[in-house]
Design a protein around this motif. Structure first.
Motif, PDB file in Angstrom:
ATOM      1  N   GLU A 106       0.822  -1.112  -0.054  1.00 27.99           N
ATOM      2  CA  GLU A 106      -0.133  -0.017  -0.195  1.00 27.99           C
ATOM      3  C   GLU A 106       0.925   1.314   0.030  1.00 27.99           C
ATOM      4  OE1 GLU A 106      -2.909  -0.332  -0.830  1.00 27.99           O
ATOM      5  OE2 GLU A 106      -3.024  -2.635  -0.531  1.00 27.99           O
ATOM      6  N   CYS A 107       1.941   1.123   0.678  1.00 32.57           N
ATOM      7  CA  CYS A 107       3.029   2.396   0.808  1.00 32.57           C
ATOM      8  C   CYS A 107       3.443   2.445  -0.887  1.00 32.57           C
ATOM      9  CB  CYS A 107       4.178   1.981   1.529  1.00 32.57           C
ATOM     10  SG  CYS A 107       3.809   2.442   3.376  1.00 32.57           S
ATOM     11  N   GLY A 108       3.639   1.324  -1.639  1.00 28.46           N
ATOM     12  CA  GLY A 108       3.888   1.622  -2.828  1.00 28.46           C
ATOM     13  C   GLY A 108       2.909   2.180  -3.700  1.00 28.46           C
ATOM     14  N   HIS A 109       1.660   2.208  -3.576  1.00 27.30           N
ATOM     15  CA  HIS A 109       0.891   3.178  -4.159  1.00 27.30           C
ATOM     16  C   HIS A 109       0.744   4.409  -3.791  1.00 27.30           C
ATOM     17  CE1 HIS A 109      -1.379  -0.232  -6.126  1.00 27.30           C
ATOM     18  NE2 HIS A 109      -1.788  -0.689  -4.944  1.00 27.30           N
ATOM     19  N   ALA A 110       1.186   4.898  -2.314  1.00 29.75           N
ATOM     20  CA  ALA A 110       1.298   5.926  -2.222  1.00 29.75           C
ATOM     21  C   ALA A 110       2.563   6.800  -2.759  1.00 29.75           C
ATOM     22  CB  ALA A 110       1.809   6.010  -0.298  1.00 29.75           C
ATOM     23  N   VAL A 111       3.709   5.899  -2.915  1.00 32.35           N
ATOM     24  CA  VAL A 111       4.814   6.318  -3.549  1.00 32.35           C
ATOM     25  C   VAL A 111       4.301   6.610  -5.129  1.00 32.35           C
ATOM     26  CG1 VAL A 111       7.081   5.824  -4.411  1.00 32.35           C
ATOM     27  CG2 VAL A 111       6.465   5.229  -2.248  1.00 32.35           C
ATOM     28  N   GLN A 112       3.593   5.927  -5.740  1.00 29.94           N
ATOM     29  CA  GLN A 112       3.088   6.099  -7.016  1.00 29.94           C
ATOM     30  C   GLN A 112       2.498   7.313  -7.189  1.00 29.94           C
ATOM     31  OE1 GLN A 112       0.622   2.909  -7.549  1.00 29.94           O
ATOM     32  NE2 GLN A 112       2.185   1.388  -8.615  1.00 29.94           N
ATOM     33  N   ASP A 113       1.646   7.555  -6.228  1.00 28.20           N
ATOM     34  CA  ASP A 113       0.706   8.920  -6.287  1.00 28.20           C
ATOM     35  C   ASP A 113       1.894  10.134  -6.127  1.00 28.20           C
ATOM     36  OD1 ASP A 113      -1.521  10.613  -6.205  1.00 28.20           O
ATOM     37  OD2 ASP A 113      -1.533  10.568  -3.907  1.00 28.20           O
ATOM     38  N   ALA A 114       2.758  10.016  -5.295  1.00 31.19           N
ATOM     39  CA  ALA A 114       3.721  10.960  -4.942  1.00 31.19           C
ATOM     40  C   ALA A 114       4.597  11.345  -6.214  1.00 31.19           C
ATOM     41  CB  ALA A 114       4.723  10.629  -3.862  1.00 31.19           C
ATOM     42  N   ARG A 115       4.797  10.349  -6.898  1.00 27.80           N
ATOM     43  CA  ARG A 115       5.938  10.197  -8.098  1.00 27.80           C
ATOM     44  C   ARG A 115       5.046  10.254  -9.418  1.00 27.80           C
ATOM     45  NH1 ARG A 115       8.216  10.449  -3.979  1.00 27.80           N
ATOM     46  NH2 ARG A 115       9.846   9.245  -3.381  1.00 27.80           N
ATOM     47  N   ASN A 116       3.638  10.790  -9.367  1.00 25.96           N
ATOM     48  CA  ASN A 116       2.731  11.033 -10.618  1.00 25.96           C
ATOM     49  C   ASN A 116       2.954   9.784 -11.430  1.00 25.96           C
ATOM     50  OD1 ASN A 116       1.858  13.625  -9.854  1.00 25.96           O
ATOM     51  ND2 ASN A 116       3.918  14.514 -10.261  1.00 25.96           N
ATOM     52  N   TYR A 117       2.883   8.594 -10.984  1.00 23.92           N
ATOM     53  CA  TYR A 117       2.914   7.344 -11.975  1.00 23.92           C
ATOM     54  C   TYR A 117       1.722   7.156 -12.737  1.00 23.92           C
ATOM     55  CZ  TYR A 117       3.053   2.199 -12.775  1.00 23.92           C
ATOM     56  OH  TYR A 117       3.404   0.993 -13.286  1.00 23.92           O
ATOM     57  N   VAL A 118       1.791   7.308 -13.985  1.00 25.15           N
ATOM     58  CA  VAL A 118       0.922   7.552 -14.965  1.00 25.15           C
ATOM     59  C   VAL A 118      -0.082   6.568 -14.915  1.00 25.15           C
ATOM     60  CG1 VAL A 118       0.287   7.743 -17.433  1.00 25.15           C
ATOM     61  CG2 VAL A 118       2.523   8.813 -16.738  1.00 25.15           C
ATOM     62  N   PRO A 119       0.097   5.122 -14.934  1.00 30.13           N
ATOM     63  CA  PRO A 119      -1.071   3.963 -14.795  1.00 30.13           C
ATOM     64  C   PRO A 119      -2.042   4.484 -13.742  1.00 30.13           C
ATOM     65  CG  PRO A 119       0.941   3.114 -15.388  1.00 30.13           C
ATOM     66  CD  PRO A 119       1.329   4.509 -15.240  1.00 30.13           C
ATOM     67  N   LEU A 120      -1.338   4.680 -12.497  1.00 30.13           N
ATOM     68  CA  LEU A 120      -2.305   5.041 -11.158  1.00 30.13           C
ATOM     69  C   LEU A 120      -3.460   6.289 -11.698  1.00 30.13           C
ATOM     70  CD1 LEU A 120      -2.780   4.699  -8.233  1.00 30.13           C
ATOM     71  CD2 LEU A 120      -1.213   6.225  -7.680  1.00 30.13           C
ATOM     72  N   LYS A 121      -2.642   7.357 -12.208  1.00 29.10           N
ATOM     73  CA  LYS A 121      -3.605   8.521 -12.559  1.00 29.10           C
ATOM     74  C   LYS A 121      -4.444   8.149 -13.538  1.00 29.10           C
ATOM     75  CE  LYS A 121      -1.044  11.388 -10.018  1.00 29.10           C
ATOM     76  NZ  LYS A 121      -1.492  11.785  -8.875  1.00 29.10           N
ATOM     77  N   VAL A 122      -4.203   7.257 -14.429  1.00 25.86           N
ATOM     78  CA  VAL A 122      -5.229   6.958 -15.496  1.00 25.86           C
ATOM     79  C   VAL A 122      -6.137   5.804 -14.725  1.00 25.86           C
ATOM     80  CG1 VAL A 122      -5.602   5.314 -17.531  1.00 25.86           C
ATOM     81  CG2 VAL A 122      -3.637   6.601 -17.490  1.00 25.86           C
TER      82      VAL A 122
END
Length: 234
Positions: free
Chosen positions: A104-120
């Motif tokens: 779940e922290c991995g998702h938080a890091v994705q969000d902080a790093r503007n990981y495109v697939p998460l944004k999509v």
């Protein structure tokens, strides 16, 4: 369409197959999590404490960690910057719990790093929810009354929900990859412990793969049934 098995629609085989795939990987996930829930981490950290350490090491200080009821209901809420951990994870010191918290922290890091697939994925959540709720009702009404526009609309909406599941796969796999890397670099788990955690996260990832397979089988069933409507109209 020909009827088999005492008048039942033969495409029910696809439903049974989808259910079997989902049930198998769900059971495997539960069994793997239960197994490694019995293995306590040498660090003695709980899932919540491990999550806090990981977030701080990643330079993330605006995410709140909360307890949420239920089993394996863990998730990261990007809209409110909240990481919610279930009872079996939040206060547990097992390597399974720490692995899930790290994921779940991995998702938080994705969000902080503007990981495109998460944004999509976040952007298409409303479309996916709308499609999952209305696809089958529209399709069934169209099927009953042999009205092809409704049948087509149901299939299109179902495809929207399927696309969401497909986009979810790389998001989840990437979060697990980040989790394992962070657990290693922060020293929260040792090499042997990370091997067990990897098995837990792999089993969890397979449930998402199973969901996609199940949806593809359901889409195949929709297409087969829609062909029956076209045949009646010809």
């Amino acid at each position: 369409m020909n009827m088999l098995f005492w008048g039942l629609d033969p495409t029910y085989v696809l439903i049974i197959l989808a259910f079997a795939v989902s049930a198998f990987f769900s059971a495997r996930m539960n069994a793997t999590f239960s197994k490694y829930s019995q293995v306590n981490a040498a660090s003695g950290l709980t899932g919540a404490q491990a999550a806090q350490r990981i977030l701080q090491s990643a330079g993330i200080y605006d995410v709140t960690i909360e307890h949420v009821s239920g089993k394996l209901t863990d998730h990261y809420d990007p809209s409110h910057k909240v990481l919610r951990l279930s009872q079996s994870v939040y206060g547990s010191t097992s390597i399974a719990a720490i692995g899930v918290a790290a994921h779940e922290c991995g998702h938080a890091v994705q969000d902080a790093r503007n990981y495109v697939p998460l944004k999509v994925r976040s952007a298409i959540v409303p479309v996916a929810n709308f499609g999952s709720q209305l696809s089958w009702p529209l399709f069934l009404v169209g099927l009953i009354f042999s009205w092809k526009p409704l049948v087509t609309a149901g299939i299109v909406l179902f495809c929207g929900a399927l696309i969401f599941q497909i986009v979810t796969l790389p998001v989840e796999l990437n979060a697990s990859g980040r989790a394992l890397k962070m657990l290693n670099t922060t020293g929260i788990l040792g090499d042997a412990e990370i091997k067990g955690t990897r098995r837990v996260l792999t089993a969890a990832a397979m449930t998402y793969v199973a969901a996609v397979i199940g949806s593809l089988l359901q889409l195949l069933r929709l297409l087969i049934l829609s062909g029956g409507v076209r045949n009646r109209d010809d």
